[in-house]
Design an enzyme around this catalytic site. Structure first.
Site, PDB file in Angstrom:
ATOM      1  N   SER A  15      37.179  26.800  38.644  1.00 14.95           N
ATOM      2  CA  SER A  15      37.492  28.165  38.236  1.00 14.95           C
ATOM      3  C   SER A  15      36.773  28.582  36.958  1.00 14.95           C
ATOM      4  CB  SER A  15      39.000  28.321  38.026  1.00 14.95           C
ATOM      5  OG  SER A  15      39.302  29.626  37.561  1.00 14.95           O
ATOM      6  N   SER A  17      37.857  31.348  35.461  1.00 14.53           N
ATOM      7  CA  SER A  17      38.851  32.168  34.772  1.00 14.53           C
ATOM      8  C   SER A  17      39.119  31.714  33.340  1.00 14.53           C
ATOM      9  CB  SER A  17      40.158  32.200  35.572  1.00 14.53           C
ATOM     10  OG  SER A  17      39.991  32.935  36.769  1.00 14.53           O
ATOM     11  N   LYS A  67      48.402  33.179  46.866  1.00 13.39           N
ATOM     12  CA  LYS A  67      48.575  34.616  46.641  1.00 13.39           C
ATOM     13  C   LYS A  67      49.719  35.223  47.442  1.00 13.39           C
ATOM     14  CE  LYS A  67      43.768  35.441  45.308  1.00 13.39           C
ATOM     15  NZ  LYS A  67      42.554  36.257  45.530  1.00 13.39           N
ATOM     16  N   ASN A  88      48.016  38.334  42.937  1.00 14.17           N
ATOM     17  CA  ASN A  88      47.029  37.474  42.277  1.00 14.17           C
ATOM     18  C   ASN A  88      47.245  37.429  40.762  1.00 14.17           C
ATOM     19  OD1 ASN A  88      45.879  40.046  41.473  1.00 14.17           O
ATOM     20  ND2 ASN A  88      43.965  38.944  41.090  1.00 14.17           N
ATOM     21  N   ASP A 107      42.965  42.153  42.317  1.00 15.14           N
ATOM     22  CA  ASP A 107      41.793  41.923  43.168  1.00 15.14           C
ATOM     23  C   ASP A 107      41.239  43.231  43.716  1.00 15.14           C
ATOM     24  OD1 ASP A 107      41.521  39.174  42.982  1.00 15.14           O
ATOM     25  OD2 ASP A 107      42.785  38.757  44.719  1.00 15.14           O
ATOM     26  N   ARG A 155      37.922  33.428  61.826  1.00 20.94           N
ATOM     27  CA  ARG A 155      37.822  32.245  62.669  1.00 20.94           C
ATOM     28  C   ARG A 155      38.962  32.185  63.683  1.00 20.94           C
ATOM     29  NH1 ARG A 155      36.561  28.286  57.627  1.00 20.94           N
ATOM     30  NH2 ARG A 155      37.927  29.845  56.671  1.00 20.94           N
TER      31      ARG A 155
END
Length: 286
Positions: A15, A17, A67, A88, A107, A155
């Site tokens: 990350s 962040s 999340k 988030n 986000d 998927r």
């Protein structure tokens, strides 16, 4: 009392962040420590109970795969996070002698700013790749950008409850198809938001390259490690504009810094500049 914040996720060692937040708090002159904590979905309820008993917590950044699970761990969900069922960001607000955990979703702002500042206009034929919590945020972002419909390639088309619910709540017409059919529609799209994990779009990238066609739209690849991703390289080679996931991360982190620091106007251009420098991101005007 020391002030604390952290990013939660699994895995989390990659990350960026902490670098973004440390730079911001240093520039603001606020002593908020910020760490990365590796947490699985199974561990999350226990961790949140521990944090509630510890003074000084200002906020949490929440990444995959937490999340959606975080919605059940906060006292209140506000704004678009309530519509999406995806959190988030958690901000701790004083409440009597303790605090309340409030869930947000930054986000959406991150995606909107990333696409807008790359020159993306109102999306007419947008594509979303992947079907998790960030894809739900992409639905909200496309709606804010003016889109009325989108194609979603995943998927497993049966594992998309968050995205379906988000599209229904926001009035976005969403067509869901298997990822194996994504190459041609993706190459032709004016805006593509890939929320797939690192390297998960490599096969699709190879298919798009084999089409030998131009890619004139904007691609935001949320995955930023490793960078450039294969799909970003193929997209750029086809003439399209590429926005790194790191730029989206920056824009959503700016909103988190405002929430955690309890400052608004002070989180200005000078703060954003040092955040960009901390992760080697070229500066774009907000």
């Amino acid at each position: 009392m020391s002030l604390r914040a952290a990013v939660l996720g699994h895995p989390i060692s990659h990350s960026k962040s902490p670098a973004l937040h440390h730079a911001a708090y240093s520039q603001l002159g606020i002593g908020i420590s910020y760490t990365a904590i590796d947490v699985t979905e199974q561990m999350l309820p226990s961790l949140m109970r521990q944090l509630r008993d510890q003074p000084g917590w200002r906020g949490l950044s929440v990444t995959m795969p937490l999340k959606s699970a975080m919605v059940s761990e906060v006292d209140e969900v506000r704004g678009v996070a309530r519509t999406l069922g995806v959190v988030n960001t958690v901000a701790f607000e004083k409440h009597g002698s303790g605090s309340r955990a409030i869930g947000f979703n930054t986000d959406v702002t991150g995606i909107v700013n990333a696409v807008r500042h790359a020159g993306g206009g109102t999306p007419v034929e947008p594509v979303i790749l992947g079907g998790g919590g960030t894809a739900a945020a992409a639905v909200a972002a496309l709606t804010e950008l003016g889109a009325g419909s989108a194609l979603l390639f995943v998927r497993d088309p049966f594992r998309t409850p968050e995205v379906r619910a988000a599209a229904e709540s926001l009035g976005l017409s969403l067509e869901i198809r298997p990822l194996t059919e994504a190459a041609e529609p993706t190459a032709a799209a004016d805006v593509v938001i890939s929320t797939l994990p690192p390297r998960a779009a490599d096969g699709l990238a190879a298919e798009i390259a084999a089409l030998k066609t131009s890619t004139s739209g904007v691609l935001l690849d949320v995955a930023y490690d490793p960078w450039p991703s294969l799909i970003a390289s193929v997209w750029e080679a086809g003439g399209g504009a590429v926005v790194p996931g790191l730029e989206m991360l920056l824009y959503q982190a700016v909103e988190q810094v405002r929430l955690f620091s309890h400052l608004e106007e002070e989180v200005n251009a000078s703060v954003i500049d040092v955040m960009c420098d901390a992760v080697g991101l070229p500066r774009r005007a907000l």
